[in-house]
Design a protein around this motif. Structure first.
Motif, mmCIF file in Angstrom:
data_model
loop_
_atom_site.group_PDB
_atom_site.id
_atom_site.type_symbol
_atom_site.label_atom_id
_atom_site.label_comp_id
_atom_site.label_asym_id
_atom_site.label_seq_id
_atom_site.Cartn_x
_atom_site.Cartn_y
_atom_site.Cartn_z
ATOM 1 N N MET A 1 0.681 -1.607 -0.572
ATOM 2 C CA MET A 1 0.181 0.074 -0.040
ATOM 3 C C MET A 1 0.625 1.471 0.239
ATOM 4 N N LEU A 2 2.098 1.133 0.315
ATOM 5 C CA LEU A 2 3.006 2.227 0.388
ATOM 6 C C LEU A 2 3.332 2.730 -0.914
ATOM 7 N N LEU A 3 3.439 2.052 -1.423
ATOM 8 C CA LEU A 3 4.123 2.447 -3.016
ATOM 9 C C LEU A 3 3.892 2.183 -3.500
ATOM 10 N N MET A 4 2.242 2.362 -3.565
ATOM 11 C CA MET A 4 1.409 2.599 -4.418
ATOM 12 C C MET A 4 1.707 4.375 -4.715
ATOM 13 N N THR A 5 1.726 5.290 -3.561
ATOM 14 C CA THR A 5 1.954 5.921 -4.338
ATOM 15 C C THR A 5 2.775 6.409 -4.486
ATOM 16 N N LEU B 1 -6.921 14.451 -16.759
ATOM 17 C CA LEU B 1 -6.863 13.554 -15.552
ATOM 18 C C LEU B 1 -7.808 12.159 -16.314
ATOM 19 N N ASP B 2 -6.914 12.201 -17.482
ATOM 20 C CA ASP B 2 -8.264 10.731 -17.869
ATOM 21 C C ASP B 2 -6.983 9.815 -18.851
ATOM 22 N N ASP B 3 -5.739 10.062 -18.309
ATOM 23 C CA ASP B 3 -4.910 8.453 -18.499
ATOM 24 C C ASP B 3 -5.348 7.593 -18.136
ATOM 25 N N PRO B 4 -5.207 6.215 -18.679
ATOM 26 C CA PRO B 4 -5.702 5.095 -18.348
ATOM 27 C C PRO B 4 -4.534 4.565 -17.395
ATOM 28 N N ASP B 5 -3.414 4.856 -17.516
ATOM 29 C CA ASP B 5 -2.793 4.326 -17.123
ATOM 30 C C ASP B 5 -2.393 4.534 -15.566
ATOM 31 N N VAL B 6 -2.645 6.059 -15.655
ATOM 32 C CA VAL B 6 -3.017 6.698 -14.101
ATOM 33 C C VAL B 6 -3.438 6.299 -13.291
ATOM 34 N N GLU B 7 -5.064 6.097 -14.580
ATOM 35 C CA GLU B 7 -6.225 5.785 -13.278
ATOM 36 C C GLU B 7 -6.235 4.756 -12.703
ATOM 37 N N ARG B 8 -5.566 3.208 -13.565
ATOM 38 C CA ARG B 8 -5.562 2.955 -12.932
ATOM 39 C C ARG B 8 -5.191 2.380 -11.910
ATOM 40 N N VAL B 9 -3.384 2.612 -11.833
ATOM 41 C CA VAL B 9 -2.484 2.891 -10.411
ATOM 42 C C VAL B 9 -3.330 3.897 -9.365
ATOM 43 N N ARG B 10 -4.188 4.795 -9.565
ATOM 44 C CA ARG B 10 -4.711 5.091 -9.080
ATOM 45 C C ARG B 10 -5.951 4.071 -8.035
ATOM 46 N N ARG B 11 -6.800 4.183 -9.240
ATOM 47 C CA ARG B 11 -7.855 3.040 -8.924
ATOM 48 C C ARG B 11 -7.170 1.710 -8.127
ATOM 49 N N ALA B 12 -6.356 0.567 -8.097
ATOM 50 C CA ALA B 12 -5.172 0.328 -7.178
ATOM 51 C C ALA B 12 -5.531 0.305 -6.036
ATOM 52 N N HIS B 13 -4.999 1.676 -5.991
ATOM 53 C CA HIS B 13 -4.331 2.415 -4.720
ATOM 54 C C HIS B 13 -5.677 2.808 -3.721
ATOM 55 N N PHE C 1 4.349 5.060 -6.708
ATOM 56 C CA PHE C 1 3.721 4.279 -7.845
ATOM 57 C C PHE C 1 3.142 4.925 -9.152
ATOM 58 N N THR C 2 2.481 6.134 -8.559
ATOM 59 C CA THR C 2 1.379 6.521 -9.374
ATOM 60 C C THR C 2 2.314 7.325 -9.969
ATOM 61 N N SER C 3 2.554 8.433 -8.796
ATOM 62 C CA SER C 3 3.310 9.542 -9.427
ATOM 63 C C SER C 3 4.861 9.165 -10.295
ATOM 64 N N ILE C 4 5.692 8.342 -9.817
ATOM 65 C CA ILE C 4 6.368 7.452 -11.755
ATOM 66 C C ILE C 4 5.171 7.393 -12.983
ATOM 67 N N THR C 5 4.127 6.743 -12.460
ATOM 68 C CA THR C 5 3.521 6.727 -14.267
ATOM 69 C C THR C 5 2.949 8.008 -14.419
ATOM 70 N N ARG C 6 2.506 9.013 -13.311
ATOM 71 C CA ARG C 6 2.322 10.293 -13.857
ATOM 72 C C ARG C 6 3.598 10.899 -14.466
ATOM 73 N N VAL C 7 4.720 11.356 -13.822
ATOM 74 C CA VAL C 7 5.858 11.569 -14.923
ATOM 75 C C VAL C 7 6.546 10.736 -15.980
ATOM 76 N N ARG C 8 5.792 9.234 -15.564
ATOM 77 C CA ARG C 8 6.068 8.824 -17.522
ATOM 78 C C ARG C 8 5.228 9.307 -18.618
ATOM 79 N N LYS C 9 3.928 9.656 -17.863
ATOM 80 C CA LYS C 9 2.928 9.602 -18.756
ATOM 81 C C LYS C 9 3.017 10.724 -19.158
ATOM 82 N N MET C 10 3.334 11.998 -18.475
ATOM 83 C CA MET C 10 3.079 13.382 -18.756
ATOM 84 C C MET C 10 1.311 13.580 -18.599
#
Length: 125
Positions: free
Chosen positions: A1-5, A35-47, A7-16
């Motif tokens: 759970m602690l790693l998801m934050t 606000l609608d990147d599917p990869d970022v939203e998937r990570v956010r939903r998992a978190h 991971f979300t940040s890394i995904t946001r940077v990777r996907k800009m």
């Protein structure tokens, strides 16, 4: 759970795909919040799913320990929940695997949590 934050940040940077104007402006004035990147939203939903399930497990698990359960059973229930939640997060956000993998991982944690809640209620009622 602690790693998801992170991971979300890394995904946001990777996907800009930044959510706030100040974040996009720090990179480039031309970027707009996204606000609608599917990869970022998937990570956010998992978190969010982790938060919705792991935090109640902490409460149920603590109360279950107050019932003085058989140590072998309690330890293995806690292990099953931990492994199931890790697998759930991995198949949801990191290595996207089709259903029923996520459902099975979810139930691997929900079953023991429900059992502990039921045993706790029986003990204290």
């Amino acid at each position: 759970m602690l790693l998801m934050t992170p991971f979300t940040s890394i995904t946001r940077v990777r996907k800009m795909a930044f959510a706030n104007p100040e974040d996009t402006n720090a990179i480039s004035r031309k970027l707009k919040p996204k606000l609608d990147d599917p990869d970022v939203e998937r990570v956010r939903r998992a978190h969010l799913n982790d938060l919705e399930n792991i935090l109640p497990f902490f409460v149920v698990g603590f109360l279950y320990l107050l019932t003085d359960p058989v140590p072998f059973l309690a330890i293995n229930l806690f292990r099953l929940v931990a492994v199931s939640r890790i697998v759930h997060t991995l198949v949801y956000a990191v290595f996207v695997v089709p259903q029923p993998a996520r459902f099975l991982a979810y139930m691997g944690a929900m079953g023991p949590t429900a059992y502990m809640a039921f045993q706790t209620l029986l003990h204290f009622l």
